[in-house]
Design an enzyme around this catalytic site. Sequence first.
Site, PDB file in Angstrom:
ATOM      1  N   GLU A  43       0.819  -1.209   0.000  1.00  0.00           N
ATOM      2  CA  GLU A  43       0.000   0.000   0.000  1.00  0.00           C
ATOM      3  C   GLU A  43       0.856   1.264   0.000  1.00  0.00           C
ATOM      4  O   GLU A  43       0.527   2.244  -0.675  1.00  0.00           O
ATOM      5  CB  GLU A  43      -0.947   0.004   1.205  1.00  0.00           C
ATOM      6  CG  GLU A  43      -2.075  -1.007   1.117  1.00  0.00           C
ATOM      7  CD  GLU A  43      -2.994  -0.765  -0.072  1.00  0.00           C
ATOM      8  OE1 GLU A  43      -3.104   0.403  -0.526  1.00  0.00           O
ATOM      9  OE2 GLU A  43      -3.588  -1.732  -0.558  1.00  0.00           O
ATOM     10  N   TYR A 126      -6.469   6.357   4.684  1.00  0.00           N
ATOM     11  CA  TYR A 126      -6.637   5.383   3.604  1.00  0.00           C
ATOM     12  C   TYR A 126      -5.807   4.128   3.864  1.00  0.00           C
ATOM     13  O   TYR A 126      -6.308   3.002   3.758  1.00  0.00           O
ATOM     14  CB  TYR A 126      -6.238   5.962   2.233  1.00  0.00           C
ATOM     15  CG  TYR A 126      -6.032   4.831   1.253  1.00  0.00           C
ATOM     16  CD1 TYR A 126      -7.116   4.161   0.721  1.00  0.00           C
ATOM     17  CD2 TYR A 126      -4.746   4.351   0.972  1.00  0.00           C
ATOM     18  CE1 TYR A 126      -6.938   3.051  -0.105  1.00  0.00           C
ATOM     19  CE2 TYR A 126      -4.561   3.254   0.150  1.00  0.00           C
ATOM     20  CZ  TYR A 126      -5.660   2.604  -0.382  1.00  0.00           C
ATOM     21  OH  TYR A 126      -5.488   1.495  -1.165  1.00  0.00           O
ATOM     22  N   ASP A 144      -9.613   4.904  -2.196  1.00  0.00           N
ATOM     23  CA  ASP A 144      -8.495   5.441  -2.960  1.00  0.00           C
ATOM     24  C   ASP A 144      -9.071   6.184  -4.165  1.00  0.00           C
ATOM     25  O   ASP A 144     -10.296   6.280  -4.339  1.00  0.00           O
ATOM     26  CB  ASP A 144      -7.513   4.339  -3.367  1.00  0.00           C
ATOM     27  CG  ASP A 144      -7.980   3.538  -4.571  1.00  0.00           C
ATOM     28  OD1 ASP A 144      -9.212   3.465  -4.815  1.00  0.00           O
ATOM     29  OD2 ASP A 144      -7.128   2.973  -5.278  1.00  0.00           O
ATOM     30  N   CYS A 199     -13.132   1.457 -15.101  1.00  0.00           N
ATOM     31  CA  CYS A 199     -13.662   2.811 -14.911  1.00  0.00           C
ATOM     32  C   CYS A 199     -12.505   3.789 -14.724  1.00  0.00           C
ATOM     33  O   CYS A 199     -12.389   4.468 -13.702  1.00  0.00           O
ATOM     34  CB  CYS A 199     -14.603   2.837 -13.712  1.00  0.00           C
ATOM     35  SG  CYS A 199     -15.622   4.325 -13.591  1.00  0.00           S
ATOM     36  N   CYS A 206     -16.837   1.396 -20.804  1.00  0.00           N
ATOM     37  CA  CYS A 206     -18.191   1.286 -20.259  1.00  0.00           C
ATOM     38  C   CYS A 206     -18.937   0.035 -20.724  1.00  0.00           C
ATOM     39  O   CYS A 206     -19.772  -0.497 -19.989  1.00  0.00           O
ATOM     40  CB  CYS A 206     -18.985   2.537 -20.612  1.00  0.00           C
ATOM     41  SG  CYS A 206     -18.317   4.039 -19.855  1.00  0.00           S
ATOM     42  N   CYS A 209     -18.385  -2.922 -18.476  1.00  0.00           N
ATOM     43  CA  CYS A 209     -18.511  -2.602 -17.044  1.00  0.00           C
ATOM     44  C   CYS A 209     -19.688  -3.356 -16.432  1.00  0.00           C
ATOM     45  O   CYS A 209     -20.804  -3.321 -16.970  1.00  0.00           O
ATOM     46  CB  CYS A 209     -18.706  -1.099 -16.865  1.00  0.00           C
ATOM     47  SG  CYS A 209     -18.946  -0.617 -15.134  1.00  0.00           S
ATOM     48  N   CYS A 215     -25.125   2.982 -13.647  1.00  0.00           N
ATOM     49  CA  CYS A 215     -24.230   4.138 -13.583  1.00  0.00           C
ATOM     50  C   CYS A 215     -24.995   5.433 -13.849  1.00  0.00           C
ATOM     51  O   CYS A 215     -25.511   5.641 -14.961  1.00  0.00           O
ATOM     52  CB  CYS A 215     -23.098   3.968 -14.589  1.00  0.00           C
ATOM     53  SG  CYS A 215     -21.937   5.354 -14.605  1.00  0.00           S
TER      54      CYS A 215
END
Length: 309
Positions: A43, A126, A144, A199, A206, A209, A215
């Site tokens: 991370e 985070y 994030d 995305c 799209c 997705c 959406c």
Amino acid sequence: MREGCSGGEAEVVARVTAWFADAARTLPWRSSGVTPWGVLVSEVMLQQTPTARVVPVWEAWMVRWPTPSALAAASPDEVLRAWGRLGYPRRALRLRAAAEAVEERHGGELPETESDLLALPGVGSYTAAAVLAFAYRRRSLVLDVNVRRVLARVDQGVEHPARSETAGERERGWRFVPDDDEQASLWAAASMELGATVCTARSPKCDPCPVAAHCSWRARGYPAWDGPPRVAQSWEGTDRQCRGWIMAALRGSPSPVPLGDLAWPDDVQLARCADSLVADGLAVRHGPRLSLPGFEPVPADSDDEPAVA
């Protein structure tokens, strides 16, 4: 904070996590047997750094320093050399400082509570949430830039989230987090993967997705971002590039480097960036020369030539 998700949020979560089961990239820190320490290292390395650049460095790092205790015993110059060209090298020193804190306060075992994680050097909200989700499979709100973008489009109908995270954004984000710890951690990983691979910021895919039908941004006809201009960070000729140039020279040298030997076109900028590296603890002065922190000159009475004239 709303407990769990329902209705439209639950449908989005179900579709994204089902998609993730087949679409998840194979990344070394997702392997079975990776320790909480390995998750924290990943991370920290992934902050503002592409995954492809992180993978080989993370793998070499975990072989060399598989535990916080091992990293805590390393010298700063070793750590900075191993960090290589990941960028933002202060992260490397903060990770070492976090390892020292884990060794001193928690017996070398990464803590399991949000408050203890947040008390570690360099660990913010985070990173603490990500460790809870990915290392300990605990319910947390992992936001994030990728997750924030997914939720901005699906939930708010805008192309991009605000530049800075808001309280309202966090409140809405919690609506998508399942009650169950395992499902919540799965949603965190899946929504992050969706933002990173489908995305995306500039060229979202799209058609494939899994939540295209849910959406809000798509339903509104993909309205363009109407906030402040989103300008890509420049690199050529910046202080960031100059600092990276100096750090690369220091990493590549076993002895202090004369600042005058660095072929940078702007001497004033070079001196300014050298000063900033010293101020940040990333470099140490030896007269007109610089080295990584932790460098020890060869004693004058040694059989070898002294490293510093």
